[in-house]
Design an enzyme around this catalytic site. Structure first.
Site, PDB file in Angstrom:
ATOM      1  N   CYS A 261       3.235  14.516  -4.621  1.00  0.00           N
ATOM      2  CA  CYS A 261       3.601  12.703  -4.190  1.00  0.00           C
ATOM      3  C   CYS A 261       4.326  12.934  -5.393  1.00  0.00           C
ATOM      4  O   CYS A 261       3.466  11.610  -5.413  1.00  0.00           O
ATOM      5  CB  CYS A 261       3.206  12.400  -3.038  1.00  0.00           C
ATOM      6  SG  CYS A 261       1.816  13.170  -1.613  1.00  0.00           S
ATOM      7  N   ALA A 262       5.072  13.201  -5.975  1.00  0.00           N
ATOM      8  CA  ALA A 262       5.987  13.164  -7.396  1.00  0.00           C
ATOM      9  C   ALA A 262       6.347  11.270  -7.596  1.00  0.00           C
ATOM     10  O   ALA A 262       6.373  11.056  -8.804  1.00  0.00           O
ATOM     11  CB  ALA A 262       6.544  13.976  -7.962  1.00  0.00           C
ATOM     12  N   GLY A 265       7.329  10.042 -10.738  1.00  0.00           N
ATOM     13  CA  GLY A 265       7.392  10.745 -11.510  1.00  0.00           C
ATOM     14  C   GLY A 265       6.129  10.819 -12.628  1.00  0.00           C
ATOM     15  O   GLY A 265       6.889  11.332 -14.070  1.00  0.00           O
ATOM     16  N   GLY A 266       6.102   9.502 -12.763  1.00  0.00           N
ATOM     17  CA  GLY A 266       4.922   8.842 -13.518  1.00  0.00           C
ATOM     18  C   GLY A 266       3.799   9.558 -13.872  1.00  0.00           C
ATOM     19  O   GLY A 266       3.210   9.779 -15.099  1.00  0.00           O
ATOM     20  N   LYS A 267       2.733  10.103 -13.204  1.00  0.00           N
ATOM     21  CA  LYS A 267       1.817  10.828 -12.857  1.00  0.00           C
ATOM     22  C   LYS A 267       2.484  12.425 -13.348  1.00  0.00           C
ATOM     23  O   LYS A 267       1.473  12.350 -14.396  1.00  0.00           O
ATOM     24  CB  LYS A 267       1.297  11.053 -11.772  1.00  0.00           C
ATOM     25  CG  LYS A 267       0.720   9.459 -10.996  1.00  0.00           C
ATOM     26  CD  LYS A 267      -0.468   9.671 -10.508  1.00  0.00           C
ATOM     27  CE  LYS A 267      -0.832   8.495  -9.906  1.00  0.00           C
ATOM     28  NZ  LYS A 267       0.006   7.517  -9.561  1.00  0.00           N
ATOM     29  N   ASP A 312       7.643  18.903   2.033  1.00  0.00           N
ATOM     30  CA  ASP A 312       6.591  17.814   2.588  1.00  0.00           C
ATOM     31  C   ASP A 312       5.037  18.261   2.246  1.00  0.00           C
ATOM     32  O   ASP A 312       5.124  19.973   1.928  1.00  0.00           O
ATOM     33  CB  ASP A 312       6.657  17.482   4.006  1.00  0.00           C
ATOM     34  CG  ASP A 312       6.235  16.723   4.675  1.00  0.00           C
ATOM     35  OD1 ASP A 312       5.186  16.975   4.818  1.00  0.00           O
ATOM     36  OD2 ASP A 312       6.591  16.677   5.781  1.00  0.00           O
ATOM     37  N   ASP A 327      -1.212  11.795  -4.785  1.00  0.00           N
ATOM     38  CA  ASP A 327      -1.159  10.316  -4.711  1.00  0.00           C
ATOM     39  C   ASP A 327      -0.789   9.817  -3.611  1.00  0.00           C
ATOM     40  O   ASP A 327       0.760  10.088  -3.330  1.00  0.00           O
ATOM     41  CB  ASP A 327      -0.224  10.088  -6.177  1.00  0.00           C
ATOM     42  CG  ASP A 327      -0.385   8.493  -6.434  1.00  0.00           C
ATOM     43  OD1 ASP A 327      -0.664   8.409  -5.836  1.00  0.00           O
ATOM     44  OD2 ASP A 327       0.823   8.431  -6.440  1.00  0.00           O
ATOM     45  N   CYS A 380      -4.069   3.928  -3.471  1.00  0.00           N
ATOM     46  CA  CYS A 380      -3.431   2.931  -4.320  1.00  0.00           C
ATOM     47  C   CYS A 380      -3.881   1.983  -3.012  1.00  0.00           C
ATOM     48  O   CYS A 380      -3.168   0.623  -2.935  1.00  0.00           O
ATOM     49  CB  CYS A 380      -2.476   2.279  -5.098  1.00  0.00           C
ATOM     50  SG  CYS A 380      -0.795   2.273  -4.332  1.00  0.00           S
TER      51      CYS A 380
END
Length: 445
Positions: A261-262, A265-267, A312, A327, A380
């Site tokens: 679940c990108a 793009g931070g992770k 998905d 995430d 989170c």
């Protein structure tokens, strides 16, 4: 419509943002858009009063209702927002004279509200009697904490049941403090001291963070996008808790990794940095409109091993992976200090609405993991239904997976964030970070 005096334009912008938030638009998106039309000083003021109102909305409404014949929720949306803006300045901003707070609110009401006389009278009455306002007492702890710290009663009740009233009050108090702006150094392009020197030369005030070796806190700056280090791709804005989640996965150079679940793009970019830009990362994102954000960030940071794909995570079946990061979509209750509008848009059903999707994503992605590989599930949010209960239910039906100890992959100072069950969590023990949960699992060889 008669144009407002230029001095009122920041308040006018704040009014429009607060009105839009009630329609479900995210405040941070609107504040970011405002940067193009206002100078840094005005943006700082707009941000202060927008987030100030959102962080204190229940307390503001309580105070206003002490002096209003009818509940202010029965007024029109703009008048309600104008009243909250004025009341926030009166109750919380000592540097704004009461006359300025009231007069500018009345001016806004003349052009955007329906009842300027009501706004004028109510705010003046509030100003005269602000020290006489009484709040709910200890006999009703849920209502008391909900009003004083402006969190929905259903959430206060849940936290009191889990943590007790004293810890809950500390959580709520911390949630009302502005979130720190933490950045992650791009190890592919710079070193910590080089980045720090660049930031400080551009006028930023920088400090060390507590756990992440790649993290720095921007205590003040002329705006992070204006910093030369941002344009050079030397850092990415990312809370310290999220940085630790990437470290838990511990991807190695040359591996094939799925970020399920990108966006934005931070992770994924962090994983690429940990892999020294060697290997392959599939950055999967369901919303095709957000793929552009991922591409924008990987280009700025100079990452070449990330392959953005529309897909998905609950049904994706292309390929097999050495490591997988999920995430998961969640209620976001761990980032309410950063997104205070979420207090008023989320309900208790928000927790349960996502549980089945989270379980489907985990179940599907687990089938894509190679034997001997590792998977990190993270959110989170703060609630067990979206966190440990998802993991416990999964492990109860998948004998091929075991919960893994993440401490060997974390900085030594961060190992205390892993509890006796092996779950990583920053809530409520680390108020300086976003409220994250994560679990590391491995597939048996």
């Amino acid at each position: 419509m008669k144009p407002l005096n230029p001095i009122d334009k920041p308040r006018q912008q704040a009014l429009e943002i607060l009105r839009s938030v009630e329609d479900g638009v995210f405040a941070d998106v609107l504040l970011e858009q405002s940067r193009r039309a206002f100078d840094p000083r005005d943006i700082a003021f707009i941000t202060e009063i927008v987030y100030g109102v959102l962080r204190n909305r229940e307390r503001i409404d309580w105070a206003l209702n002490r002096f209003s014949k009818n509940p202010i929720l029965k007024t029109d949306t703009r008048t309600r927002a104008i009243l909250r803006l004025g009341a926030y300045q009166l109750l919380f901003l000592d540097r704004v004279p009461a006359s300025a707070a009231i007069n500018t609110s009345v001016e806004l009401a003349k052009h955007h509200g329906k009842i300027p006389g009501y706004v004028n009278g109510l705010l003046r009455n509030l100003d005269r009697n602000r020290n006489a306002i009484t709040y709910p007492g200890a006999e009703d702890p849920v209502r008391r904490l909900s009003v004083l710290y402006s969190h929905p009663e259903w959430l206060v009740q849940r936290w009191i049941s889990r943590f007790g009233p004293d810890t809950t009050e500390a959580i709520l108090r911390d949630n009302n403090r502005p979130a720190p702006l933490v950045i992650r150094m791009n190890t592919l392009r710079t070193k910590r001291e080089e980045l720090r020197a660049s930031l400080e030369s551009d006028g930023a005030k920088v400090s060390e963070v507590k756990y992440s070796p790649a993290g720095l806190a921007l205590e003040s700056s002329p705006g992070f996008r204006s910093l030369s280090a941002f344009g050079n791709g030397w850092f990415f804005v990312q809370d310290e808790a999220a940085q630790l989640v990437g470290m838990m996965l511990a991807p190695k150079p040359g591996e094939t990794v799925l970020d399920a679940c990108a966006a934005p793009g931070g992770k994924a970019t962090h994983l690429a940095e940990l892999m020294k830009n060697e290997g392959t990362i599939v950055a999967l994102e369901k919303d095709k409109n957000r793929i552009g954000r991922i591409k924008e960030n990987i280009d700025r940071l100079g990452v070449t091993i990330i392959r953005p794909e529309v897909g998905d995570a609950s049904t994706y079946h292309e390929g097999r992976f050495d490591k997988i990061l999920i995430d998961a979509p969640c209620s976001g209750l761990g980032v309410l200090r950063r997104h205070p509008d979420g207090r008023w848009t989320k309900t208790e059903s928000s927790i349960f609405e996502r549980c089945m999707l989270q379980k489907n994503i985990l179940e599907n992605c687990a089938g894509l993991l190679k034997p001997g590989g590792a998977l990190v599930y993270a959110t989170c949010t703060t609630e067990p239904e979206e966190n440990e209960k998802v993991i416990i239910d999964f492990l109860a039906t998948r004998s091929g997976f075991t919960l893994d100890d993440p401490r060997p992959f974390l900085p030594a100072s961060a190992t205390k964030l892993v509890d006796a069950e092996g779950f990583f969590r920053t809530f409520p023990g680390e108020p300086g970070m976003d409220g994250f949960f994560a679990a590391r699992m491995v597939r048996k060889p």
